[in-house]
Scaffold this active site. Structure first.
Site, PDB file in Angstrom:
ATOM      1  N   PRO A  96      26.639  -2.007 -38.028  1.00 56.05           N
ATOM      2  CA  PRO A  96      25.651  -1.720 -36.978  1.00 56.05           C
ATOM      3  C   PRO A  96      24.967  -2.979 -36.459  1.00 56.05           C
ATOM      4  O   PRO A  96      24.323  -2.953 -35.412  1.00 56.05           O
ATOM      5  CB  PRO A  96      24.639  -0.784 -37.665  1.00 56.05           C
ATOM      6  N   GLU A 123      24.999   0.107 -48.840  1.00 59.76           N
ATOM      7  CA  GLU A 123      23.859  -0.463 -48.129  1.00 59.76           C
ATOM      8  C   GLU A 123      24.308  -1.536 -47.143  1.00 59.76           C
ATOM      9  O   GLU A 123      23.606  -1.880 -46.210  1.00 59.76           O
ATOM     10  CB  GLU A 123      22.879  -1.093 -49.122  1.00 59.76           C
ATOM     11  N   ARG A 160      44.816   2.755 -26.271  1.00 55.75           N
ATOM     12  CA  ARG A 160      45.156   3.332 -24.966  1.00 55.75           C
ATOM     13  C   ARG A 160      45.212   2.274 -23.861  1.00 55.75           C
ATOM     14  O   ARG A 160      45.706   2.541 -22.770  1.00 55.75           O
ATOM     15  CB  ARG A 160      44.201   4.470 -24.618  1.00 55.75           C
ATOM     16  N   ASP A 175      39.753   4.651 -15.443  1.00 56.43           N
ATOM     17  CA  ASP A 175      38.799   5.206 -16.405  1.00 56.43           C
ATOM     18  C   ASP A 175      37.367   4.925 -15.985  1.00 56.43           C
ATOM     19  O   ASP A 175      37.096   3.938 -15.314  1.00 56.43           O
ATOM     20  CB  ASP A 175      38.946   4.518 -17.776  1.00 56.43           C
TER      21      ASP A 175
HETATM   22  N1  ADE Z   1      28.812   1.115 -39.953  1.00 59.32           N
HETATM   23  C1  ADE Z   1      27.775   1.978 -40.026  1.00 59.32           C
HETATM   24  N2  ADE Z   1      27.279   2.251 -38.826  1.00 59.32           N
HETATM   25  C2  ADE Z   1      28.011   1.546 -37.925  1.00 59.32           C
HETATM   26  C3  ADE Z   1      27.977   1.407 -36.521  1.00 59.32           C
HETATM   27  N3  ADE Z   1      27.079   2.033 -35.762  1.00 59.32           N
HETATM   28  N4  ADE Z   1      28.887   0.596 -35.940  1.00 59.32           N
HETATM   29  C4  ADE Z   1      29.792  -0.072 -36.700  1.00 59.32           C
HETATM   30  N5  ADE Z   1      29.861   0.021 -38.033  1.00 59.32           N
HETATM   31  C5  ADE Z   1      28.990   0.810 -38.649  1.00 59.32           C
END
Ligand code: ADE
Length: 234
Positions: A96, A123, A160, A175
Site C-alpha cells: 500500500p 504487518e 490485456r 478503454d
Molecule cells: N498489500 C496490501 N494492501 C495493498 C494495496 N492496497 N496495494 C498493494 N499491495 C497491498
C-alpha cells in the site's frame, strides 16, 4: 512477456490464471506466468517466512531471507547493487506504500519483458526487501490482507495490453482512461428494453456521427464522474 510471482499463497492465483483472457494468453504462450511458493526458499527449519518485529509491536514481519533466495533462484541475481539485472526486468513489491497503479503505469509495465511480483504479507515486509526491488506498486489507498489480490490486478491490467492478447474486436485502444477519458456508453440488442431505447445515432450507420457522439458522451461522463482526469489532461 514473463511474469514470476513470489507468494506464500500460490493457489490463490488458480482462479484468475485459469479463466478467460489471461488463460488464453498463457495457453498461447504470449504471457508466461510462474508461481513460486516463498516457503520453498526459507532457511528456517520449521518453514517459517515471518518473524516478530524487532523493537516489539503487533503482528509479524515477512522476512527478507526467503525473498532474497527466491529472487536469486528466479533471476540468478538480485536487483540492487548489481549489474546483472536486465533493463527490461522489473522487480515489483506490492504494497500500500507503493506508487498507485493507473492506466499509464499499466501501459508502461506491459512493455517490459520480465516482471517479478513480490506479494507482501502480515504487518509488512522487512525494510531490507526494499533494497532488492526496482519498484513498489499499490492498487489503491486501502489495506488488503496481502499482496496476492494486488498482484492479480496488476497481471490482469497488463496482460490485456500485451500485443495480440486481445483480438481486434476487444482491443484495449478505446478503454476508459486510455485517452485520459472514461469510456462512452455501450448498447447491444434489443433496441428497446422496457421503456429504454438505444440512442438513434448508434442505429444510423453514420460512422462519423457515431464517433462524434461517443467522444461527446465520453467527455460528458468524465466531467460528471471524474473531473480530476480532465484537470490532469495537458
Ligand atoms: N498489500 C496490501 N494492501 C495493498 C494495496 N492496497 N496495494 C498493494 N499491495 C497491498
Amino acid at each position: 512477456m514473463r511474469i514470476d510471482v513470489l507468494t506464500i499463497f500460490p493457489k490463490m492465483f488458480d482462479a484468475v490464471l485459469g479463466e478467460s483472457i489471461i488463460k488464453r494468453a498463457v495457453n498461447k504462450g504470449i504471457v508466461k506466468i510462474r508461481l513460486y511458493d516463498l516457503r520453498d526458499f526459507t532457511d528456517d527449519k520449521h518453514g517459517k517466512v515471518d518473524d516478530k518485529p524487532f523493537g516489539g509491536g503487533a503482528g509479524m514481519v515477512m522476512a527478507v531471507q526467503p525473498i532474497y533466495n527466491a529472487l536469486l533462484s528466479v533471476t540468478g541475481k538480485t536487483s540492487k547493487g548489481n549489474k546483472g539485472v536486465k533493463k527490461d526486468l522489473k522487480v515489483i513489491l506490492l504494497t500500500p506504500q507503493g506508487k498507485r497503479l493507473d492506466q499509464g503505469l499499466a501501459n508502461r509495465l506491459a512493455k517490459c519483458k520480465h516482471l517479478i511480483l513480490i506479494c507482501g504479507h502480515y504487518e509488512g515486509v522487512d525494510e531490507r526487501v526494499r533494497h532488492l526491488v526496482t519498484d513498489e506498486i499499490s492498487i489503491g489507498d486501502y489495506v488488503l490482507t496481502g499482496g496476492e489480490l494486488p498482484a492479480m490486478v496488476v497481471i490482469d491490467a497488463i496482460t490485456r495490453l500485451v500485443p495480440s492478447v486481445l483480438g481486434d474486436e476487444d482491443s484495449s485502444k478505446f478503454d476508459s482512461f486510455q485517452g485520459g477519458l472514461i469510456e462512452h456508453p455501450h448498447y447491444t440488442r434489443p433496441r428497446i428494453f422496457k421503456d429504454m431505447s438505444v440512442p438513434e445515432v448508434l442505429l444510423s450507420g453514420d460512422h462519423d456521427a457515431i464517433k462524434k457522439w461517443r467522444h461527446k458522451e465520453a467527455v460528458k461522463r468524465t466531467k460528471e464522474r471524474r473531473p480530476d482526469l480532465l484537470k490532469n489532461k495537458n
